[in-house]
Design an enzyme around this catalytic site. Structure first.
Site, PDB file in Angstrom:
ATOM      1  N   GLY A  14       0.761  -1.023  -0.295  1.00 31.20           N
ATOM      2  CA  GLY A  14      -0.105  -0.036   0.043  1.00 31.20           C
ATOM      3  C   GLY A  14       0.496   1.353   0.240  1.00 31.20           C
ATOM      4  CB  SER A  15       4.022   1.977  -0.583  1.00 29.55           C
ATOM      5  OG  SER A  15       4.295   2.474  -2.211  1.00 29.55           O
ATOM      6  CG  ASN A 106      -4.459   0.422 -11.584  1.00 31.66           C
ATOM      7  OD1 ASN A 106      -4.206   0.646 -10.236  1.00 31.66           O
ATOM      8  ND2 ASN A 106      -4.021   0.053 -13.170  1.00 31.66           N
ATOM      9  CG  HIS A 108       0.277   0.854 -15.400  1.00 29.77           C
ATOM     10  ND1 HIS A 108       0.458  -1.287 -14.903  1.00 29.77           N
ATOM     11  CD2 HIS A 108       0.849  -0.260 -16.833  1.00 29.77           C
ATOM     12  CE1 HIS A 108       0.640  -2.021 -16.338  1.00 29.77           C
ATOM     13  NE2 HIS A 108       1.553  -0.911 -16.496  1.00 29.77           N
TER      14      HIS A 108
END
Length: 189
Positions: A14-15, A106, A108
């Site tokens: 979860g950085s 998101n 990526h």
């Protein structure tokens, strides 16, 4: 201005989620992290979220439809308006994506459309790329093909390994994702 309520989906450390939580701690930030959901009970990011006072939920379903239905229930109960994927390592159904259309984002680790999918850093190095980076995009039913919101670039250096390149890209991810979420939250009205 009312802050937009954001749900963050994670699978691991979860950085990027932590970067979003840190940004949302600022009173002028247009979004608040209302909920973190993980598909893995052992995800380290859950501990980070709880330490920051963010409510969490775990949905460990092997059936995608059941998992997505449970996630949706958690998001709806938390009055989430925007969903941010932050290392969520499951492909979501077209139905789930439609449910959150233009509100599902998101991050990526490549400059999309280059290198969708996994192993982006090794693939960039194998191709002799001179630049690499990260992209925040809207999620569509096609993996890593949604409209780009923002990108950040890093140079590929002589002697880079996938791990070295990944570390430099991750630094940029932690800056880019909060900026991109702020853009989406501000546009969401």
């Amino acid at each position: 201005m009312a802050r937009k309520r954001v749900g963050v989906l994670i699978s691991g450390r979860g950085s990027n989620m932590a970067a979003l939580i840190d940004a949302a701690a600022r009173p002028d930030y247009p979004a608040e992290i209302a909920l973190v959901v993980s598909n893995k009970a052992e995800a380290l990011g859950l501990t980070v979220a709880r330490a920051a006072g963010v409510p969490t939920a775990v949905v460990e379903a092997t059936n995608r439809a059941a998992m997505e239905a449970a996630i949706t229930r958690h998001l709806e109960v938390a009055d989430v308006e925007i969903v941010a994927l932050a290392g969520f390592m499951r492909i979501l159904s077209a139905e789930f994506v439609r449910r959150w259309n233009h509100r599902l984002i998101n991050i990526h680790p490549s400059l999309l459309p280059a290198y969708p999918g996994i192993n982006t850093h090794a693939r960039a190095l194998a191709d002799g790329a001179t630049r690499h980076g990260c992209t925040v995009h809207f999620v569509t039913a096609e993996v890593d093909e949604g409209p780009v919101i923002a990108q950040a670039e890093v140079p590929v250096l002589a002697g880079d390994t996938p791990e070295m390149l990944a570390a430099r890209v991750l630094v940029e991810e932690h800056k880019l994702y909060p900026r991109a979420l702020a853009m989406v939250a501000a546009r969401a009205g």
